[in-house]
Design a protein around this motif. Structure first.
Motif, PDB file in Angstrom:
ATOM      1  N   GLN A 199       0.959  -1.341   0.051  1.00  0.00           N
ATOM      2  CA  GLN A 199      -0.197  -0.108  -0.022  1.00  0.00           C
ATOM      3  C   GLN A 199       0.867   1.230  -0.066  1.00  0.00           C
ATOM      4  N   LEU A 200       2.137   1.155   0.683  1.00  0.00           N
ATOM      5  CA  LEU A 200       3.082   2.290   0.666  1.00  0.00           C
ATOM      6  C   LEU A 200       3.393   2.567  -0.897  1.00  0.00           C
ATOM      7  N   VAL A 201       3.600   1.742  -1.567  1.00  0.00           N
ATOM      8  CA  VAL A 201       3.836   2.051  -3.236  1.00  0.00           C
ATOM      9  C   VAL A 201       2.515   2.430  -3.730  1.00  0.00           C
ATOM     10  N   ALA A 202       1.592   1.944  -3.527  1.00  0.00           N
ATOM     11  CA  ALA A 202       0.236   2.275  -4.272  1.00  0.00           C
ATOM     12  C   ALA A 202      -0.116   3.583  -3.722  1.00  0.00           C
ATOM     13  N   ASP A 203       0.337   4.133  -2.724  1.00  0.00           N
ATOM     14  CA  ASP A 203       0.010   5.497  -2.190  1.00  0.00           C
ATOM     15  C   ASP A 203       0.992   6.548  -2.904  1.00  0.00           C
ATOM     16  N   GLY A 204       1.958   6.027  -3.602  1.00  0.00           N
ATOM     17  CA  GLY A 204       2.885   6.805  -4.092  1.00  0.00           C
ATOM     18  C   GLY A 204       4.245   7.104  -3.215  1.00  0.00           C
ATOM     19  N   LEU A 205       4.379   6.765  -2.135  1.00  0.00           N
ATOM     20  CA  LEU A 205       5.493   6.872  -1.281  1.00  0.00           C
ATOM     21  C   LEU A 205       6.539   6.775  -2.029  1.00  0.00           C
ATOM     22  N   ARG A 206       7.654   7.529  -1.879  1.00  0.00           N
ATOM     23  CA  ARG A 206       8.952   6.988  -2.445  1.00  0.00           C
ATOM     24  C   ARG A 206       9.811   6.371  -1.334  1.00  0.00           C
ATOM     25  N   LEU A 207      10.203   5.045  -2.041  1.00  0.00           N
ATOM     26  CA  LEU A 207      10.618   4.380  -1.113  1.00  0.00           C
ATOM     27  C   LEU A 207      12.217   3.672  -1.605  1.00  0.00           C
ATOM     28  N   LYS A 208      13.237   3.751  -0.888  1.00  0.00           N
ATOM     29  CA  LYS A 208      14.583   3.204  -1.452  1.00  0.00           C
ATOM     30  C   LYS A 208      14.974   1.830  -0.729  1.00  0.00           C
ATOM     31  N   ALA A 209      15.478   1.004  -1.595  1.00  0.00           N
ATOM     32  CA  ALA A 209      16.149  -0.191  -1.160  1.00  0.00           C
ATOM     33  C   ALA A 209      17.591  -0.011  -0.709  1.00  0.00           C
ATOM     34  N   TYR A 210      17.837  -0.516   0.347  1.00  0.00           N
ATOM     35  CA  TYR A 210      19.416  -0.519   1.026  1.00  0.00           C
ATOM     36  C   TYR A 210      20.001  -1.767   1.354  1.00  0.00           C
ATOM     37  N   PRO A 211      20.690  -2.215   0.455  1.00  0.00           N
ATOM     38  CA  PRO A 211      21.260  -3.750   0.715  1.00  0.00           C
ATOM     39  C   PRO A 211      22.076  -3.790   1.824  1.00  0.00           C
ATOM     40  N   PHE A 212      21.909  -5.148   2.396  1.00  0.00           N
ATOM     41  CA  PHE A 212      22.743  -5.574   3.470  1.00  0.00           C
ATOM     42  C   PHE A 212      23.410  -6.955   2.891  1.00  0.00           C
ATOM     43  N   SER A 213      24.413  -7.150   3.539  1.00  0.00           N
ATOM     44  CA  SER A 213      25.133  -8.389   3.004  1.00  0.00           C
ATOM     45  C   SER A 213      24.239  -9.680   3.116  1.00  0.00           C
ATOM     46  N   LYS A 214      23.812  -9.797   4.609  1.00  0.00           N
ATOM     47  CA  LYS A 214      23.023 -10.785   5.107  1.00  0.00           C
ATOM     48  C   LYS A 214      22.181 -10.288   6.223  1.00  0.00           C
ATOM     49  N   ILE A 215      20.878 -10.922   6.328  1.00  0.00           N
ATOM     50  CA  ILE A 215      20.110 -10.663   7.409  1.00  0.00           C
ATOM     51  C   ILE A 215      19.256 -11.786   7.692  1.00  0.00           C
ATOM     52  N   LEU A 216      19.337 -12.324   8.956  1.00  0.00           N
ATOM     53  CA  LEU A 216      18.764 -13.326   9.491  1.00  0.00           C
ATOM     54  C   LEU A 216      17.599 -13.085  10.452  1.00  0.00           C
ATOM     55  N   ASP A 217      16.691 -14.342  10.410  1.00  0.00           N
ATOM     56  CA  ASP A 217      15.489 -14.216  11.472  1.00  0.00           C
ATOM     57  C   ASP A 217      15.730 -15.572  12.371  1.00  0.00           C
TER      58      ASP A 217
END
Length: 235
Positions: A199-217
């Protein structure tokens, strides 16, 4: 800048696999996961850390009650059982409306130096949000993120798409504009964080991806060993 932690899940899979501590208190290299996050946030200039925990686990409530008095950064604890992470975010949102903030779940494991660079990049970013992403996939239900050549986010997908080089790392830096979208999602009965992100994208908000080498859960008992090895540089 404020920081927020969603820590309201039950950790049922960990318990079923013999882990006796509730998820927020699971130790990684001798430190509870929730303590580790709060410490990292303090090192990155947190004005306040807002945490939501469920009302079911006395040990977690006791731990956070003590931590409120001794934390190195102002700590606000909400005790409420919620049906989903998005509902937990909604409970946190009333304390996040006045400034840009960073939100994550308690079991998101990352390298501190990468996180600090991420926060610095968000502080310099003039858009509405910056999402931590990774091309390392070790998730049961990954959320794929579509990006253009400048890493502007174009979409969120449940399956691999031609423009999905990354998956979500579960760390969200957002502006107060995102709360408007969140409130709309709640009014429409949505209940998943990935639908909020769509919905953030649908609402036109400007979003940027920031790469990490690895993220775990940390969802399973075996993930604890993997997380400790990762943090110790043994991956």
């Amino acid at each position: 800048m404020k920081f927020a932690i969603i820590s309201a899940g039950e950790g049922s899979r960990l318990a079923q696999e013999g882990v006796q501590l509730p998820k927020p208190l699971v130790q990684l290299n001798g430190m509870a996961m929730i303590d580790r996050l709060i410490h990292i946030f303090a090192k990155n200039g947190a004005e306040e850390v807002v945490v939501i925990i469920n009302n079911e686990v006395a040990l977690t409530k006791e731990h956070l009650s003590k931590l409120e008095k001794t934390s190195e950064v102002p700590l606000r604890v909400i005790v409420k059982t919620t049906p989903s992470s998005m509902h937990s975010f909604y409970e946190l949102s009333r304390y996040l409306k006045d400034d840009r903030f960073c939100l994550t779940t308690v079991d998101t494991i990352f390298r501190e130096e990468e996180f600090s660079r991420f926060i610095d990049a968000f502080k310099a970013f003039e858009g509405d949000g910056m999402m931590a992403v990774t091309d390392y996939i070790d998730d049961e239900k990954p959320l794929y993120i579509g990006t253009d050549e400048d890493r502007n986010i174009t979409g969120f997908y449940d399956t691999l798409q031609p423009d999905t080089r990354y998956i979500s790392g579960g760390i969200y830096c957002l502006s107060p504009n995102s709360i408007v979208t969140l409130e709309k999602c709640m009014a429409q009965g949505m209940s998943r964080m990935r639908n909020f992100q769509r919905q953030l994208v649908a609402d036109g908000l400007r979003l940027k991806a920031y790469p990490f080498s690895k993220i775990l859960d940390v969802d399973h008992a075996g993930d604890i060993v993997k997380a400790e090895a990762f943090l110790n540089g043994q991956d």
